[in-house]
Structure formats: structure tokens, C-alpha cells
Design an enzyme around this catalytic site. Structure first.
Site, PDB file in Angstrom:
ATOM      1  N   HIS A  35     -18.038   8.829  -1.247  1.00  0.00           N
ATOM      2  CA  HIS A  35     -16.984   8.428  -1.978  1.00  0.00           C
ATOM      3  C   HIS A  35     -16.977   7.062  -1.846  1.00  0.00           C
ATOM      4  O   HIS A  35     -17.572   6.061  -2.251  1.00  0.00           O
ATOM      5  CB  HIS A  35     -15.811   8.458  -2.052  1.00  0.00           C
ATOM      6  CG  HIS A  35     -15.498   9.923  -2.824  1.00  0.00           C
ATOM      7  ND1 HIS A  35     -15.061  10.868  -1.662  1.00  0.00           N
ATOM      8  CD2 HIS A  35     -15.358  10.770  -3.807  1.00  0.00           C
ATOM      9  CE1 HIS A  35     -15.113  12.606  -2.557  1.00  0.00           C
ATOM     10  NE2 HIS A  35     -15.152  12.172  -4.181  1.00  0.00           N
ATOM     11  N   GLN A 155     -24.072  17.694 -13.493  1.00  0.00           N
ATOM     12  CA  GLN A 155     -22.890  16.145 -13.711  1.00  0.00           C
ATOM     13  C   GLN A 155     -23.558  15.302 -14.417  1.00  0.00           C
ATOM     14  O   GLN A 155     -23.076  14.735 -15.390  1.00  0.00           O
ATOM     15  CB  GLN A 155     -21.696  15.729 -12.756  1.00  0.00           C
ATOM     16  CG  GLN A 155     -20.655  15.239 -12.475  1.00  0.00           C
ATOM     17  CD  GLN A 155     -19.379  15.330 -12.271  1.00  0.00           C
ATOM     18  OE1 GLN A 155     -18.609  16.208 -12.326  1.00  0.00           O
ATOM     19  NE2 GLN A 155     -19.759  14.201 -11.441  1.00  0.00           N
ATOM     20  N   SER A 187     -19.377  16.811   0.972  1.00  0.00           N
ATOM     21  CA  SER A 187     -18.620  17.889  -0.101  1.00  0.00           C
ATOM     22  C   SER A 187     -16.939  17.184   0.477  1.00  0.00           C
ATOM     23  O   SER A 187     -16.727  17.950   2.002  1.00  0.00           O
ATOM     24  CB  SER A 187     -19.106  18.894  -0.313  1.00  0.00           C
ATOM     25  OG  SER A 187     -18.025  19.615  -1.381  1.00  0.00           O
TER      26      SER A 187
HETATM   27  O1  PAF Z   1     -17.468  14.192  -9.662  1.00  0.00           O
HETATM   28  C1  PAF Z   1     -16.232  13.859  -9.942  1.00  0.00           C
HETATM   29  O2  PAF Z   1     -15.429  14.095  -8.880  1.00  0.00           O
HETATM   30  C2  PAF Z   1     -15.085  14.581 -10.701  1.00  0.00           C
HETATM   31  O3  PAF Z   1     -16.152  15.378 -11.576  1.00  0.00           O
HETATM   32  C3  PAF Z   1     -15.215  13.744 -11.640  1.00  0.00           C
HETATM   33  C4  PAF Z   1     -16.586  12.602 -12.331  1.00  0.00           C
HETATM   34  C5  PAF Z   1     -14.093  12.222 -11.528  1.00  0.00           C
HETATM   35  C6  PAF Z   1     -14.662  13.776 -13.053  1.00  0.00           C
HETATM   36  O4  PAF Z   1     -13.444  14.141 -12.422  1.00  0.00           O
END
Ligand code: PAF
Length: 284
Positions: A35, A155, A187
């Protein structure tokens, strides 16, 4: 750093910002180096336009299926806010579930093509939940750009399609996967691995990389040959139960029957016990 606990506070904050170039990093918290690399990418992007970075932390119930880890999902909010602060995030939107979803809500976004295969095949409704919450976050935070990790490649592709199909005026930035020294993609779920599983988990990435290399070097001439090579390489992970391995068109996620046309992406998922790991690579 401003902490915005609900939509009302967020709207007041936005009203005070006039037209600043804003980059959103949506997260579900439990922040790790994966992140923080997204925050850094967002800062780079916003710095070019003297802009700002807003993160969201929201564990979105609508993207968890029955029996998935929604209630057990880690929520270390204070530590997460500290991480955001330390990485130059200007504001964090941290809504509660009741603020995001009315109890009698009746409208969701349904994705009908890209989400039916790969992870979507074993997680029905998951990407509808992701699309719905991401669309809401886009409408609420009004960013000019948003950053998503390439680790969740399906995603990322679904979000690009969401923006295209619903005309959100938002640039989607895909940020590279951050890995441990042995190749394991970072992760939040890695924390659930036993020490024995953790030793074998990097084999997922290794098998993907070796297969991609075989394709690039012309040793694996067809997707079928590449699949066999992947399966053979990943068999070394005796504690894993493979979920899928697919070679798809990077943009449409359609499975490739041959090489030579579309840009291929190799995606795989495997269970180590109850922990499901995913990873993907392109051809370099
Ligand atoms: O990747 C994630 O952490 C989630 O799928 C997101 C994009 C924040 C949506 O809840």
C-alpha cells in the site's frame, strides 16, 4: 493529515479545497509496503500538478462472499493512520459501513464480462461489490486520478472498464507489485501462512516467471505448452492446491489460444491451506 470519518466531513473538506488535482488510493486498511508504494506513486502523480493525495480505508462488506474473511479482516486503524501520515497522505476517508450503505439499498453495479473468470469464477459477486464501492468512492472523493496495484490484475482491469463504461473522468494508474526478497507478492493474507506454507509460497511467482521466460525465449510456443510448464513447475509446492493458471489478453482478460496477437498476461491463484494467494506477470 486530515482524518475524515464520514461523508459529511468529507464533503466539507472537499468544499474547502477548490479545484485541487487529487489522487485517490482506495484501500481496505491493514496497510503494508504494497500500500505504501501506492501512496508513493500517488504522491508522484499529484506532485506533477501541485495536487494532493487522499486515501480511503473501508473494509467493504459487499465484496466478501459468505464464508470469506470479512469479520476476521484485520482493522488496525491507528497504525494505518500513522502509516498514511508517514507517507505524505493529505487526507484519509474512513467511513463506517452505515455511512456507505443504507440498509435498504437496492442499486449495485454489475460487471458482466471481465469478472466471470479467474478470481471472479470462484468469488461470485465479488467484483460487483468492488465496482459498487469504487464508484461510490470516486463520486464521494472526486479524484482526477486513482492508483490501484497490479497485483490484483483482474481488479485493475475491471476498474479500467468501470471508468470507461460509466464515463468517470478519472485516470487509472496501475502500480507495480511489491515483493518480498524471495519473490512472494506482498498481501495482508500472507500473515495467515504457516511457516511451512510461507517457505513454499514464493513458488507461485517463480513458476509464473519461469513460464513467462519460456514463452519469451520461444521454448513454449502455445498457451497449452505454457500451461503444462506452469503446472510442472508449481508441482514443487506440495502444500498448495492450485486454483487457476490462465494466459489472457491484458486488456480483455480473454484466454489466449495462441501467441502473436494480443499482449499476454499470466495469472495464477493457489490455496495454501485456507489462504488463497494470487499473482501475475507479463512478458518482459
Ligand atoms: O483492493 C482493495 O483493497 C479493495 O478491493 C478496494 C479497491 C479498496 C475496494 O474495496
Amino acid at each position: 493529515m486530515d482524518v475524515l470519518p464520514d461523508k459529511t466531513t468529507l464533503r466539507a473538506w472537499l468544499a474547502s479545497r477548490s479545484d485541487r488535482y487529487r489522487v485517490l488510493v482506495p484501500t481496505m486498511g491493514a496497510l503494508h509496503r504494497g500500500h505504501t508504494s501506492l501512496f508513493e506513486r500517488a504522491r508522484e502523480q499529484s506532485a506533477r500538478r501541485d495536487g494532493e493525495v487522499i486515501a480511503s480505508i473501508f473494509v467493504n462488506p459487499t465484496q466478501f462472499g459468505p464464508g470469506e474473511d470479512f469479520s476476521a479482516y484485520p482493522r488496525p486503524l491507528e497504525a494505518d493512520l500513522e502509516t498514511c501520515r508517514a507517507h505524505g497522505v493529505n487526507a484519509v476517508f474512513v467511513p463506517g459501513t452505515g455511512d456507505m450503505y443504507s440498509e435498504d439499498r437496492s442499486i449495485t453495479i454489475a460487471e458482466s464480462r471481465l469478472s466471470k473468470t479467474l478470481c471472479g469464477a470462484s468469488r461470485p459477486g465479488h467484483f460487483d461489490g468492488v465496482c459498487t464501492v469504487v464508484a461510490k468512492l470516486f463520486l464521494l472523493t472526486q479524484p482526477a486520478a486513482a492508483v490501484f496495484g497490479q497485483k490484483d490484475f483482474q481488479q485493475l482491469t475491471v476498474i479500467r472498464r468501470l471508468v470507461r463504461d460509466l464515463d468517470f473522468p478519472i485516470e487509472i494508474v496501475g502500480a507495480p507489485t511489491i515483493r518480498e526478497a524471495d519473490g512472494l507478492a506482498l498481501s495482508s493474507r500472507n500473515a495467515y501462512l504457516t511457516p511451512e506454507q510461507r517457505v513454499q509460497a514464493p513458488l507461485l511467482h517463480r513458476a509464473l516467471v519461469n513460464t513467462a521466460r519460456g514463452i519469451t525465449e520461444g521454448l513454449l510456443a502455445t498457451p497449452a505448452a505454457a500451461r503444462e510448464a506452469f503446472v510442472a513447475a508449481f508441482a514443487e509446492a506440495t502444500l498448495a492446491r492450485p486454483d487457476y493458471f490462465e494466459i489472457v489478453d491484458t486488456t480483455t482478460l480473454e484466454c489466449l489460444e495462441s501467441f502473436g496477437g494480443a499482449e499476454p498476461r499470466l495469472l495464477a491463484a493457489a490455496f495454501f491451506g485456507t489462504t488463497r494467494l494470487i499473482d501475475n506477470v507479463g512478458l518482459s
